[in-house]
Design an enzyme around this catalytic site. Sequence first.
Site, PDB file in Angstrom:
ATOM      1  CD  GLU A 142      -2.713   1.000   2.626  1.00 52.80           C
ATOM      2  OE1 GLU A 142      -3.859   1.450   2.591  1.00 52.80           O
ATOM      3  OE2 GLU A 142      -2.216   0.453   3.649  1.00 52.80           O
ATOM      4  CE  LYS A 194      -7.429   0.452   3.551  1.00 52.16           C
ATOM      5  NZ  LYS A 194      -6.320   1.196   4.192  1.00 52.16           N
ATOM      6  CB  CYS A 237      -4.166  -1.957   4.376  1.00 49.46           C
ATOM      7  SG  CYS A 237      -3.281  -1.598   5.933  1.00 49.46           S
TER       8      CYS A 237
END
Length: 276
Positions: A41, A114, A156
Amino acid sequence: MTLAAVAQLNSSGSILKNLAICKELISQAAAKGAKCIFFPEASDFIAHNSDEAIELTNHPDCSKFIRDVRESATKHSIFVNICVHEPSKVKNKLLNSSLFIEPLHGEIISRYSKAHLFDVEIKNGPTLKESNTTLRGEAILPPCKTPLGKVGSAICFDIRFPEQAIKLRNMGAHIITYPSAFTEKTGAAHWEVLLRARALDSQCYVIAPAQGGKHNEKRASYGHSMIVDPWGTVIAQYSDISSPNGLIFADLDLNLVDHVRTYIPLLRRNDLYPTI
């Protein structure tokens, strides 16, 4: 079996310095025979604050970062999965995106944003409000076809939601990637446990490139990039404390995915709970 490369980075606020490191790691991975390389990321930058993040996202160097990585994928004939900040249609908001780049023409063949944003206050630790700068993604994308197999994308904080991993497996994923920048505190407590749990939930390989080390006076990341097999075994982990940027490798065998799924079939009771 096919060789995968996973990068660990210590990104700074300098997009061009981060780009040079990424290009070098792409070259090294290809020289080792890897068919696909995965970056963490925020490969393009980690900013000091929200204002700087917005400014850097809209800087021409961000466009150059993506353009040069695409050229490197073609030059070295390797699939690249890399995470960057991208402008959104909303003023002062960005997207946290994971891009798959194919090596023949350097085209971006998948772009995942995300879904779950990191908004937390950690006692005796950092306060992070990703939603201050970032729009959440609105779709879970079909897995991307690569020489390794079909790879599902997550980023993440998505790792804390097993439903997404199960959804990606049901969409055909053999592998799920979680490019990350975990804090030191949450990483030490949860990182390996979460990676192994998602591998077991989905019976997929889990690939987890990570940011590691101190980025600036306000921010540090846990590191410990990993590759976990569908049995939940950690088969590679970054442990070179002498270098903040580097690679780990592992051969991925899709026969193991089939074996684990046959040996322990997960027969869900969708009459008792919703289908994912």
